[in-house]
Scaffold this motif. Structure first.
Motif, PDB file in Angstrom:
ATOM      1  N   ASN A  78       0.832  -1.212   0.000  1.00  0.00           N
ATOM      2  CA  ASN A  78       0.000   0.000   0.000  1.00  0.00           C
ATOM      3  C   ASN A  78       0.863   1.258   0.000  1.00  0.00           C
ATOM      4  O   ASN A  78       0.554   2.240  -0.687  1.00  0.00           O
ATOM      5  CB  ASN A  78      -0.929  -0.002   1.208  1.00  0.00           C
ATOM      6  N   ARG A  79       1.942   1.221   0.761  1.00  0.00           N
ATOM      7  CA  ARG A  79       2.845   2.376   0.802  1.00  0.00           C
ATOM      8  C   ARG A  79       3.510   2.590  -0.556  1.00  0.00           C
ATOM      9  O   ARG A  79       3.595   3.719  -1.051  1.00  0.00           O
ATOM     10  CB  ARG A  79       3.895   2.164   1.878  1.00  0.00           C
ATOM     11  N   ASN A  80       3.977   1.478  -1.187  1.00  0.00           N
ATOM     12  CA  ASN A  80       4.602   1.600  -2.506  1.00  0.00           C
ATOM     13  C   ASN A  80       3.605   2.074  -3.562  1.00  0.00           C
ATOM     14  O   ASN A  80       3.945   2.889  -4.417  1.00  0.00           O
ATOM     15  CB  ASN A  80       5.202   0.258  -2.922  1.00  0.00           C
ATOM     16  N   ASN A  81       2.379   1.551  -3.496  1.00  0.00           N
ATOM     17  CA  ASN A  81       1.360   1.975  -4.466  1.00  0.00           C
ATOM     18  C   ASN A  81       1.003   3.446  -4.276  1.00  0.00           C
ATOM     19  O   ASN A  81       0.778   4.168  -5.256  1.00  0.00           O
ATOM     20  CB  ASN A  81       0.105   1.106  -4.322  1.00  0.00           C
ATOM     21  N   TRP A  82       0.954   3.878  -3.021  1.00  0.00           N
ATOM     22  CA  TRP A  82       0.677   5.293  -2.772  1.00  0.00           C
ATOM     23  C   TRP A  82       1.800   6.170  -3.333  1.00  0.00           C
ATOM     24  O   TRP A  82       1.535   7.198  -3.967  1.00  0.00           O
ATOM     25  CB  TRP A  82       0.540   5.528  -1.268  1.00  0.00           C
ATOM     26  N   TYR A  83       3.032   5.727  -3.128  1.00  0.00           N
ATOM     27  CA  TYR A  83       4.150   6.529  -3.629  1.00  0.00           C
ATOM     28  C   TYR A  83       4.194   6.505  -5.153  1.00  0.00           C
ATOM     29  O   TYR A  83       4.477   7.530  -5.787  1.00  0.00           O
ATOM     30  CB  TYR A  83       5.467   6.006  -3.058  1.00  0.00           C
ATOM     31  N   TYR A  84       3.897   5.351  -5.741  1.00  0.00           N
ATOM     32  CA  TYR A  84       3.880   5.279  -7.211  1.00  0.00           C
ATOM     33  C   TYR A  84       2.788   6.175  -7.778  1.00  0.00           C
ATOM     34  O   TYR A  84       2.986   6.836  -8.803  1.00  0.00           O
ATOM     35  CB  TYR A  84       3.663   3.835  -7.658  1.00  0.00           C
ATOM     36  N   THR A  85       1.643   6.205  -7.124  1.00  0.00           N
ATOM     37  CA  THR A  85       0.555   7.080  -7.584  1.00  0.00           C
ATOM     38  C   THR A  85       0.970   8.543  -7.527  1.00  0.00           C
ATOM     39  O   THR A  85       0.659   9.327  -8.435  1.00  0.00           O
ATOM     40  CB  THR A  85      -0.702   6.852  -6.727  1.00  0.00           C
ATOM     41  N   SER A  86       1.682   8.916  -6.469  1.00  0.00           N
ATOM     42  CA  SER A  86       2.149  10.308  -6.370  1.00  0.00           C
ATOM     43  C   SER A  86       3.153  10.634  -7.468  1.00  0.00           C
ATOM     44  O   SER A  86       3.117  11.729  -8.053  1.00  0.00           O
ATOM     45  CB  SER A  86       2.764  10.556  -4.988  1.00  0.00           C
ATOM     46  N   LEU A  87       4.063   9.676  -7.779  1.00  0.00           N
ATOM     47  CA  LEU A  87       4.992   9.885  -8.882  1.00  0.00           C
ATOM     48  C   LEU A  87       4.261   9.969 -10.216  1.00  0.00           C
ATOM     49  O   LEU A  87       4.596  10.799 -11.069  1.00  0.00           O
ATOM     50  CB  LEU A  87       6.015   8.738  -8.930  1.00  0.00           C
ATOM     51  N   TYR A  88       3.266   9.107 -10.375  1.00  0.00           N
ATOM     52  CA  TYR A  88       2.487   9.100 -11.618  1.00  0.00           C
ATOM     53  C   TYR A  88       1.794  10.441 -11.817  1.00  0.00           C
ATOM     54  O   TYR A  88       1.839  11.021 -12.916  1.00  0.00           O
ATOM     55  CB  TYR A  88       1.468   7.966 -11.559  1.00  0.00           C
ATOM     56  N   ASN A  89       1.149  10.951 -10.785  1.00  0.00           N
ATOM     57  CA  ASN A  89       0.428  12.223 -10.909  1.00  0.00           C
ATOM     58  C   ASN A  89       1.376  13.389 -11.162  1.00  0.00           C
ATOM     59  O   ASN A  89       1.016  14.359 -11.831  1.00  0.00           O
ATOM     60  CB  ASN A  89      -0.385  12.484  -9.641  1.00  0.00           C
ATOM     61  N   ARG A  90       2.591  13.301 -10.632  1.00  0.00           N
ATOM     62  CA  ARG A  90       3.519  14.418 -10.753  1.00  0.00           C
ATOM     63  C   ARG A  90       4.278  14.410 -12.084  1.00  0.00           C
ATOM     64  O   ARG A  90       4.491  15.472 -12.682  1.00  0.00           O
ATOM     65  CB  ARG A  90       4.520  14.378  -9.594  1.00  0.00           C
ATOM     66  N   TYR A  91       4.676  13.211 -12.554  1.00  0.00           N
ATOM     67  CA  TYR A  91       5.617  13.167 -13.678  1.00  0.00           C
ATOM     68  C   TYR A  91       5.081  12.511 -14.952  1.00  0.00           C
ATOM     69  O   TYR A  91       5.731  12.621 -15.986  1.00  0.00           O
ATOM     70  CB  TYR A  91       6.884  12.408 -13.263  1.00  0.00           C
ATOM     71  N   TYR A  92       3.952  11.809 -14.891  1.00  0.00           N
ATOM     72  CA  TYR A  92       3.527  11.029 -16.055  1.00  0.00           C
ATOM     73  C   TYR A  92       3.384  11.891 -17.307  1.00  0.00           C
ATOM     74  O   TYR A  92       3.961  11.591 -18.356  1.00  0.00           O
ATOM     75  CB  TYR A  92       2.210  10.309 -15.758  1.00  0.00           C
TER      76      TYR A  92
END
Length: 417
Positions: A78-92
């Motif tokens: 859950n922590r990794n998915n949350w961090y990946y989502t934040s990266l996705y929203n910021r850099y995708y």
């Protein structure tokens, strides 16, 4: 007598008082006390009961341990998915714009578009965050696999400091992290210094050793296949290797690197399955004269190599070899015949319609017959005409094959009669 009675009462009172007193017992004494009770009673149980008790205790402890591990893994995921989502929203969106740009952008422009600061790079190096970033880059590249700009990918990698992190993992990381980093470097074609990879060539992990040798196909401009020619290396083929080899050779071709000559490697390759894989790759990347040299394997004693040579001719669409395929077809087993038909269809020179019609007339195997009809339909307009003629003159169970081919090719039309 009175004195004796009073003495007994005194002793009883003192015993009761002694039992009523509270005592301070340590935790270890509690554990030792209950273990003593358990061992004392356990010894008196029958063997079957004692065995059941052990099984129950082991099961309860195992369930408790697995539950704790599952909870820990769930929290981590859950922590990794949350961090990946934040990266996705910021850099995708930014990564997509850079990666799909037609012009080659310089480092300053890429860093400015991404808005990455040195503080953010330091944060990305903690834990598995850099791998989360690599996962994002892999997702974007997969979505734009046919249109991505390889030069801009390298600038993105440089802007995030991903290359330096990979070098650090290869040197100081655990075996699992090294393997993960190698797979990431392969897909993104990160140019890791060869001096860093040399240490991993003799790793205790067979998988990591193989992945490093695979990566040299992309990285090395001089003799990229030298590890495949090394007979001292205990190589074990797996079907995944074919995908990796094709991906890395395709990456070399897209990056404008010089393509290695495969026929010499095929000639000295000891592993038969790897040899068949390299023969097929000649069809994709080889020059016409290199493809022609693969015709020497048409009559190999190994059926896998023979099929690979036929596939190579089909992939390269070498019309000059079509007549050889036609000549060898009648003497080949069913599996080889199916690959021969596919190669003839891929070549589509327009000269093999008569061969397909004769092969249909002589064939008695149902699986080969339906493949003959598929090849005839997809071969040329003349092939479609012969397909219709054969359909009109065919009766019985064979006529059903024509309907199956029409349905398979999406041209079946219901009769309005």
């Amino acid at each position: 007598m009175v004195t004796f009675v009073m003495g007994c009462l005194t002793i009883s009172a003192e015993s009761i008082l002694d039992r009523m007193r509270t005592r301070d017992i340590s935790n270890w004494q509690y554990i030792d006390y209950y273990l003593h009770i358990f061992s004392t009673q356990y010894e008196n149980y029958p063997f079957v009961v004692r065995t059941c008790i052990i099984i129950l205790l082991v099961s309860c402890i195992s369930i408790l341990c697995f539950t704790i591990l599952l909870i820990f893994q769930k929290v981590k995921d859950n922590r990794n998915n949350w961090y990946y989502t934040s990266l996705y929203n910021r850099y995708y969106t930014k990564v997509v714009d850079i990666l799909s740009a037609q012009e080659n952008l310089d480092y300053q422009d890429v860093a400015k578009r991404l808005g990455v600061t040195e503080k953010q790079r330091q944060r990305l190096r903690k834990g598995s965050r850099m791998f989360m970033l690599g996962r994002l880059l892999m997702q974007v590249k997969s979505e734009y696999y046919d249109t991505y700009n390889q030069a801009n990918i390298q600038q993105i990698v440089r802007a995030f400091g991903l290359r330096e992190h990979m070098e650090h993992v290869f040197t100081f990381g655990s075996m699992a992290r090294r393997l993960r980093a190698m797979q990431l470097a392969q897909f993104l074609q990160i140019d890791v210094p060869e001096s860093t990879l040399v240490r991993l060539l003799n790793s205790s992990s067979l998988t990591l050793r193989k992945e490093v040798r695979m990566y040299y196909l992309w990285l090395c401009d001089y003799a990229p296949f030298r590890f495949f020619e090394d007979t001292s290396y205990n190589y074990e083929y797996s079907p995944w290797d074919s995908l990796e080899i094709h991906h890395l050779l395709r990456a070399r071709q897209r990056a404008g690197k010089e393509m290695p000559s495969l026929p010499p490697v095929v000639a000295v390759c000891q592993d038969e399955q790897l040899k068949a894989c390299l023969i097929r790759e000649v069809g994709f990347w080889g020059k016409p004269e290199e493809v022609a040299r693969m015709e020497n394997y048409f009559f190999s004693s190994d059926m896998g190599i023979r099929i690979a040579a036929i596939d190579c001719i089909g992939i390269a669409r070498s019309a000059r070899a079509e007549h050889k395929l036609v000549e060898m077809y009648p003497t080949q087993p069913e599996r080889v015949q199916l690959h021969t038909l596919k190669a003839v269809m891929q070549i589509s020179s327009g000269n093999a319609v008569g061969f397909l019609v004769r092969a249909w007339a002589d064939c008695t195997v149902m699986s080969v017959k339906i493949n003959l009809l598929l090849c005839l339909w997809n071969y040329s307009d003349l092939g479609k005409e012969e397909f219709a003629r054969l359909e009109n003159h065919t009766t019985g169970a064979d006529r059903l094959l024509f309907g199956q081919v029409r349905a398979f090719t999406g041209i079946y039309k219901k009769s309005t009669a």
